[in-house]
Design an enzyme around this catalytic site. Structure first.
Site, PDB file in Angstrom:
ATOM      1  N   ASN A 197       0.819  -1.199   0.000  1.00  0.00           N
ATOM      2  CA  ASN A 197       0.000   0.000   0.000  1.00  0.00           C
ATOM      3  C   ASN A 197       0.861   1.261   0.000  1.00  0.00           C
ATOM      4  O   ASN A 197       0.953   1.946  -1.018  1.00  0.00           O
ATOM      5  CB  ASN A 197      -0.935  -0.023   1.218  1.00  0.00           C
ATOM      6  CG  ASN A 197      -2.013   1.031   1.130  1.00  0.00           C
ATOM      7  OD1 ASN A 197      -1.892   2.002   0.388  1.00  0.00           O
ATOM      8  ND2 ASN A 197      -3.080   0.851   1.870  1.00  0.00           N
ATOM      9  N   ASP A 198       1.517   1.529   1.107  1.00  0.00           N
ATOM     10  CA  ASP A 198       2.266   2.784   1.192  1.00  0.00           C
ATOM     11  C   ASP A 198       3.407   2.856   0.175  1.00  0.00           C
ATOM     12  O   ASP A 198       3.732   3.918  -0.321  1.00  0.00           O
ATOM     13  CB  ASP A 198       2.814   2.967   2.606  1.00  0.00           C
ATOM     14  CG  ASP A 198       1.694   3.087   3.622  1.00  0.00           C
ATOM     15  OD1 ASP A 198       0.634   3.629   3.240  1.00  0.00           O
ATOM     16  OD2 ASP A 198       1.854   2.631   4.752  1.00  0.00           O
TER      17      ASP A 198
END
Lengths: 455, 143
Positions: free
Chosen positions: A381-382
């Site tokens: 995600n990040d």
């Protein structure tokens, strides 16, 4: 004779570490360093006056625990395991320091051995409880979110000051079976270890583990100064230095300073900011994903911690094999801080038999991204958040990311539309060319594999 | 000068720097041997070798930094667990703590034995788990 053996052992450690730095020689390097360790132990035991019963009992018990743990651990549980071994090395140095206070040898305790004794106990204790907290966060025994309270820094500084005062008092008065200052140092170092790790979020654990690794080396090094033992000093400082370097690499991969990681409590509710993201995520079915992948000529997989949680690495490897059979060019883009430990994803994919030539680093894959047909994000995600490039208000801004949003199509496998571990919104999910394949990553990938097999 | 020229010249410079580093490492290894040998003499002569141990410490830190800077990221985990196993060298300190234990001091026995146990966990576990991990790293050629 003993010093000579210690020199050889130190050289073996150096060669071993050097060979650990290249994939082709790494395994041999580890063995060489193990031989160095064996040599150092044998050379030490060549002396006389040992309490053999306790030494043999201790080695058998400790060795058995270590061997069983090393054999049993799942590759997904590796960060926790490394944290525990770190803690074990730290507490060992604490015990060594304490035992040397009780049994200082013929010369007795001098200032030159009292100061390193204090440091060995302090660093060993901090490493021990710090590693336990890191382990608890990684294994989700406690909440991975940063734990912060008002005046935390002041409390930390007060604890550290108290430790230093106890240290001075200990050096002035170091005798006694139950030396009160030493006991206080042990206790306060335990407290300090907990205090410094609880405010750090789960996503920052790669940095913490690398740093604690460095500490465990420095603790061993301090223990070496107590007994003026060169092999301890050399190998302890080698580990200390390598841990610091690794910590620096991790910080750089997140575009943050070490101080920022240690003190900012990144990912707490207050710091998650950034421009709110507008738009609608477009879900996709496994059937449609199959058609897209089937038609693709190049596919890049971007794994993250979610792949580890779902234990999906074997299924992913199978999908990659099916794609290759289909004539598709497959690679895996691995972000340095993907997962919970430096190199976490590499270990998982290696376990699933993905050859390491297929694993590429972001700076090598990003230039080709616009020419890539499909980027498949699995539980990351990040590290794929385009806001890190575009949104100056985002807390991730400036962090090097994998530019999956530039691929012709981006498919994101995700359990739900929640933000990532760092609590930051991800505009990637709302991009024009992004499709969300929601559900358990392993089940989703397995569905795709069976589609290919039916074909 | 266009970008690719710039890249190539940078690459060349990096290569030259790496060569220089390798040379430095060799020299440091030589120096370390000397330092350790000198210390052996000092040890047999008398105590008061604090200066020398600090010297060894400084060189070893420097060497550690030089050794690790070039490691590819895929090897970070094994490197970490492998160097973690090396930090179990504190087992030597644990053994020394159980040497010439004064009679009637259960405290030393307890602390020393605990030190041996925990250091052994670190050493044995660290090396085995690293080996297990590295055994999984396969190149395409090896199948």
């Amino acid at each position: 004779m003993q010093s000579f053996a210690y020199i050889i052992a130190s050289i073996l450690f150096i060669i071993g570490l050097k060979q650990l730095g290249s994939a082709a020689t790494a395994r041999r390097g580890n063995m060489i360093s193990a031989v160095g360790m064996l040599l150092a132990v044998i050379a030490t035991l060549a002396g006389s006056g040992f309490s053999w019963t306790w030494i043999i009992a201790g080695m058998l018990i400790g060795g058995a625990i270590g061997a069983i743990a090393a054999k049993k651990v799942e590759m997904t549980g590796m960060p926790e395991m490394v944290a525990l071994f770190n803690g074990s090395g730290g507490i060992a140095s604490l015990f060594v320091g304490w035992a040397s206070q009780q049994n200082p040898g013929p010369g007795g305790l001098t200032t030159a051995s009292e100061i390193p004794l204090f440091l060995a106990v302090l660093i060993g204790g901090v490493t021990f409880t710090g590693s336990l907290v890191a382990w608890a966060k990684l294994s989700e025994k406690i909440d991975g979110k940063p734990i912060q309270f008002k005046g935390q820094q002041i409390v930390n500084i007060a604890v550290l000051a108290a430790i230093l005062i106890c240290g001075v008092l200990f050096v002035m008065n170091s005798g006694g079976t139950w030396n009160p200052w030493l006991l206080l140092i042990v206790l306060l170092s335990f407290v300090f270890g907990i205090m410094v790790v609880i405010p750090i979020g789960g996503a920052d654990m790669p940095v913490v583990i690398a740093l604690l690794n460095s500490y465990s080396g420095l603790a061993a090094c301090a223990a070496g100064f107590i007994i003026s033992n060169t092999v301890l000093i050399v190998s302890g400082s080698l580990v200390g230095a390598s841990g610091i370097i690794l910590t620096g690499i991790m910080c750089k991969a997140m575009n943050r300073s070490l101080g920022n990681v240690l003190f900012s409590g990144f990912g707490s509710a207050s710091s998650s900011g950034g421009t709110a993201v507008e738009g609608e995520a477009k879900p996709i079915s496994a059937d449609d994903t199959y058609y897209i992948l089937e038609a693709a000529s190049s596919v890049v997989f971007v794994p993250g911690y979610g792949m580890a949680v779902a234990q999906a690495q074997h299924a992913v490897k199978e999908l990659a094999a099916q794609l290759e059979e289909n004539g598709t060019e497959v690679s895996f883009a691995i972000h340095p801080v993907a997962g919970r430990m430096p190199g976490h994803m590499n270990v998982l994919l290696a376990e699933a038999d993905v050859p390491y030539e297929q694993l590429v680093e972001p700076e090598d894959v990003n230039p080709n991204m616009p020419a890539t047909d499909v980027a498949v994000v699995i539980g990351a995600n990040d590290v794929v958040n385009p806001a890190a490039r575009t949104d100056e208000a985002s807390p991730l801004y400036g962090m090097p990311v994998i530019n999956v949003d530039q691929a012709k199509t981006c498919i994101v496998l995700k359990r739900s539309l929640r933000p990532g571990y760092a609590g930051v919104e991800n505009p990637l999910f709302f991009c024009e060319n992004t499709r969300m394949l929601l559900g358990d990553a392993k089940a989703s990938v397995q569905a795709l594999v069976s589609q290919f097999k039916e074909d | 000068m266009n970008n690719s020229d710039l890249l190539i010249s940078m690459q060349e410079k990096i290569d030259a720097m790496q060569d220089a580093l390798v040379g430095m490492e060799a020299r440091i290894a030589g120096l370390m041997e000397e330092a350790a040998a000198t210390e052996q003499v000092a040890e047999t002569a008398s105590s008061g070798n604090m200066g020398l141990t600090l010297f060894v410490f400084a060189l070893a830190i420097f060497l550690g930094v030089e050794l690790i800077t070039k490691v590819p990221s895929q090897l970070h985990t094994p490197l970490m667990s492998g160097s973690n196993a090396i930090s179990g060298i504190t087992i030597v300190g644990a053994l020394v703590a159980l040497q010439n234990v004064p009679a009637d001091s259960p405290m030393v026995i307890i602390l020393g034995t605990l030190a041996v146990i925990t250091a052994s966990v670190n050493v044995v576990g660290g090396y085995l788990v690293t080996d297990r991990m590295l055994g999984m790293f396969k190149s395409k050629k090896e199948g």
